[in-house]
Design an enzyme around this catalytic site. Structure first.
Site: not given
Ligand SMILES: [Zn+2]
Length: 256
Positions: A104, A124
């Site tokens: 992430q 992300h």
């Protein structure tokens, strides 16, 4: 909870027996590298508000606000280096015990730590590059930071004058579908899932370990705080990620 050594041995055996290991990392793995978790107080996110992708596209002042935040953030993190947890994951891959690394994080520290780009899925995106939103031209983030430092707070593409944006997934921007599918596939096809440094509070992140569990994988959680999914993990560590992973890799190599 069993003692640290007992849990280390449990985890060690799970890693030895595993044929396919997927790791999943969150902000907690990078805090020891000096990368602030945006949820933690006193950080950059207390000084700047979140600019959504829609605002970025439609408002000059919001775009300048966004870039002022990034400029300050880049100053804070430009000296960040991979820590022992990143290095241990690179070592795991080297000895054939890591097939997939879902993160992430947008700091690029897994690549810098030595994991190969082939196995890394950045859910992300990344802060290490910037793209033109019109023509797709790409720059290393250092080039854009140099422009920000010179006072250009609305950097435009030198080819098409389009907006430039870091290659991250911003608030209000859709997660990349292909990467999400790949992440779920990695979760569904592994027999051991190693979760490191995520509090698993937000979707869709939390559904990735759940998918591994559903598909029959064993799970090891390493996180400083409790998560809502601790009950699906075979072994839970609340110790520092770098201490746990360092020790596990050392034991693995000794027993090889
Ligand atoms: Zn362009």
């Amino acid at each position: 909870m069993e003692s640290f050594n007992e849990r280390l041995n449990l985890a060690l055996n799970l890693i030895k027996e595993a044929k396919r290991i997927t790791a999943f990392t969150g902000a907690g793995i990078s805090t020891e590298s000096g990368i602030p978790d945006f949820r933690s107080p006193g950080g950059i996110w207390d000084r700047y508000r979140i600019v959504t992708f829609q605002e970025f596209l439609t408002s000059n002042s919001a775009r300048k606000e966004y870039w002022a935040m990034k400029r300050d953030l880049f100053r804070e993190i430009e000296s960040a280096k991979p820590n022992r947890a990143h290095l241990a994951l690179a070592e795991l891959e080297k000895i054939g015990k890591l097939n997939c690394l879902i993160t992430q994080n947008i700091d690029g520290l897994h690549q810098e730590g030595g994991n190969s780009s082939d196995i890394i899925i950045e859910l992300h995106g990344t802060n290490r590059r910037a793209n033109c939103l019109e023509c797709g031209k790409t720059w290393p983030i250092e080039d854009i930071q140099a422009r920000l430092e010179k006072g250009d707070l609305d950097p435009r593409c030198d080819v098409c004058n389009g907006f430039i944006k870091p290659a991250t997934v911003s608030f209000g921007q859709a997660m990349p579908v292909e990467d999400m599918l790949r992440a779920f596939q990695c979760a569904a096809t592994c027999d051991l899932f190693l979760m490191i440094g995520s509090s698993l509070q937000v979707e869709p992140a939390a559904s990735i370990p759940r998918e591994a569990h559903r598909a029959g994988a064993k799970l090891i959680f390493i996180n400083r705080t409790e998560t809502p999914l601790d009950f699906i993990a075979t072994v839970v560590f609340r110790e520092n990620a770098s201490d746990v992973l360092d020790e596990l890799v050392k034991l693995l190599k000794q027993s090889a």
